[in-house]
Design a protein around this motif. Structure first.
Motif, PDB file in Angstrom:
ATOM      1  N   TRP A   1       0.518  -0.988  -0.006  1.00 25.49           N
ATOM      2  CA  TRP A   1      -0.296   0.121  -0.434  1.00 25.49           C
ATOM      3  C   TRP A   1       0.964   1.020  -0.202  1.00 25.49           C
ATOM      4  CZ3 TRP A   1      -0.442   4.263   2.615  1.00 25.49           C
ATOM      5  CH2 TRP A   1      -2.435   5.210   1.865  1.00 25.49           C
ATOM      6  N   ILE A   2       1.950   1.427   0.908  1.00 23.97           N
ATOM      7  CA  ILE A   2       2.044   2.643   1.194  1.00 23.97           C
ATOM      8  C   ILE A   2       3.432   2.336  -0.614  1.00 23.97           C
ATOM      9  CG2 ILE A   2       4.699   3.191   1.838  1.00 23.97           C
ATOM     10  CD1 ILE A   2       4.217   1.784   4.841  1.00 23.97           C
ATOM     11  N   TRP A   3       4.092   1.783  -0.869  1.00 24.58           N
ATOM     12  CA  TRP A   3       4.128   1.584  -1.901  1.00 24.58           C
ATOM     13  C   TRP A   3       3.267   1.821  -3.392  1.00 24.58           C
ATOM     14  CZ3 TRP A   3       9.894   1.207  -3.554  1.00 24.58           C
ATOM     15  CH2 TRP A   3      10.192   0.995  -4.825  1.00 24.58           C
ATOM     16  N   ASN A   4       3.034   2.436  -3.609  1.00 23.68           N
ATOM     17  CA  ASN A   4       1.489   2.350  -4.063  1.00 23.68           C
ATOM     18  C   ASN A   4       1.071   3.184  -3.881  1.00 23.68           C
ATOM     19  OD1 ASN A   4       2.034   0.151  -6.032  1.00 23.68           O
ATOM     20  ND2 ASN A   4       0.597  -1.548  -5.459  1.00 23.68           N
ATOM     21  N   ASP A   5       1.614   4.210  -3.106  1.00 22.97           N
ATOM     22  CA  ASP A   5       0.147   5.161  -2.851  1.00 22.97           C
ATOM     23  C   ASP A   5       0.732   6.248  -3.573  1.00 22.97           C
ATOM     24  OD1 ASP A   5      -0.798   7.409  -1.218  1.00 22.97           O
ATOM     25  OD2 ASP A   5       0.864   8.108  -0.492  1.00 22.97           O
TER      26      ASP A   5
END
Length: 274
Positions: free
Chosen positions: A200-204
Motif C-alpha cells: 500500500w505504501i509503495w503504491n501510494d
C-alpha cells in the motif's frame, strides 16, 4: 469443471498479458518500438539496460525508488510494532473501555482518505514536516497502524490464556509474553501485514504527491508520473522501463512472503470470527 478451468485460464491470461508487455517493451529502442508491433519480440534485448538507466536518472525516479523503499520498510515495521502493543493491551490488559479504544483507533480507516488531505497538508506546513523524510515516514506509519491493530487483535484473541499464565508462572513479564510468545506465534499474520502495508505504501500516489515535492523525498509513484511527462520524447520503452523498476520490490516481496499469505489470512479470519 471445464467451465471453471476455462475461467481460471482466462483470468490468468488477463493478468499475464499486461505483464508480458511490461517485460517486452523496455527491451526495445524507441525506433524499433515505433516501427514494429508492440507484441513483436525485441531484436536486441540489451536495450533493456539502457532504458532502465535512462528511466532511473529521469524525473527523480531513482531517488523516489529509494525513498519509497525506506517508507515502506519503516512504515510497515513501525505500524506492526504499534499495532502489536495496542493489540496486546486490548486483548490482555485490564484497561477500562478497551473495546472503545480499539474502535477509536480503527475508525480512522472508515472514512475516505481524501478527507485527510487538507487538514494534513495544513498541519504539515505549520509544523515544518512538509516535504521531509520524517514527515512522510510518520504519515505512512500512522496510516498503516489501525489495520495492523485490527489484524493482530484478532489473532491475539485466539491464543489461549493458559499459554500466558504458564509463562507468568515462570516469571515472564508482560513485555516478555508479548515478544517471546505472542509475536513468534503471529509470524503468519505479521508476514501478511508486511506484504499488505508495504504494498500500500509503495503504491501510494495521492499523499506522496500532496505532501512532498523534492527528489529523494517524493515517493516513486509520483516520480513515475513525472517520468511520463519528461521522457515523452524517449517514448514508451523508457516509460515502461520505469514501470518495471516500480513493480520489482512488490513482486520480490510477494515471492518472499507468499508462502505465509494463505496461512496468515486463515489465522486472521479465524481471529475475526472468534
Amino acid at each position: 469443471m471445464r467451465v471453471t478451468k476455462a475461467g481460471v485460464v482466462l483470468l490468468a491470461a488477463a493478468w499475464i498479458v499486461p505483464l508480458g508487455l511490461l517485460v517486452i517493451t523496455p527491451m526495445k529502442s524507441f525506433g524499433e518500438y515505433a516501427a514494429s508491433s508492440q507484441w513483436s519480440l525485441p531484436h536486441d534485448p540489451l536495450h533493456l539496460f539502457g532504458n532502465i538507466k535512462t528511466a532511473w536518472n529521469s524525473a527523480g525516479l531513482g531517488p523516489g525508488f529509494l525513498a519509497s523503499l525506506s517508507y515502506g520498510l519503516v512504515g510497515a515495521v513501525v505500524a506492526i510494532f504499534c499495532g502489536a502493543l495496542g493489540a496486546y493491551a486490548i486483548t490482555r490488559l485490564e484497561i477500562r473501555g478497551r473495546f472503545w479504544w480499539f474502535l477509536l483507533v480503527f475508525s480512522g480507516t472508515l472514512f475516505p482518505f481524501q478527507m485527510y488531505l487538507i487538514p494534513l497538508f495544513q498541519m504539515y506546513t505549520d509544523t515544518g514536516l512538509y516535504d521531509t523524510w520524517v514527515g512522510m515516514a510518520l504519515f505512512y506509519s500512522a496510516i498503516a497502524t489501525p489495520f495492523c491493530l485490527f489484524v493482530l487483535r484478532g489473532f491475539f484473541s485466539t491464543v489461549a490464556r493458559e499459554v500466558e499464565e504458564a509463562a507468568r508462572l515462570d516469571g515472564a513479564s508482560s513485555w516478555a509474553v508479548l515478544w517471546r510468545i505472542l509475536m513468534p506465534l503471529a509470524r503468519g499474520p505479521i508476514a501478511v501485514l508486511v506484504l499488505f502495508q508495504f504494498t500500500w505504501i509503495w503504491n501510494d500516489f495521492m499523499f506522496g504527491l500532496v505532501l512532498s515535492t523534492s527528489d529523494g523525498i517524493r515517493p516513486v509513484m509520483p516520480s513515475l508520473v513525472g517520468l511520463q511527462g519528461q521522457s515523452s520524447s524517449a517514448g514508451p520503452p523508457v516509460i515502461m522501463a520505469g514501470a518495471l523498476i516500480g513493480s520489482l520490490p512488490t513482486i520480490a516481496l510477494f515471492l518472499a512472503l507468499g508462502r505465509y499469505l494463505l496461512s496468515g489470512l486463515t489465522l486472521t479470519t479465524a481471529g475475526r470470527q472468534a
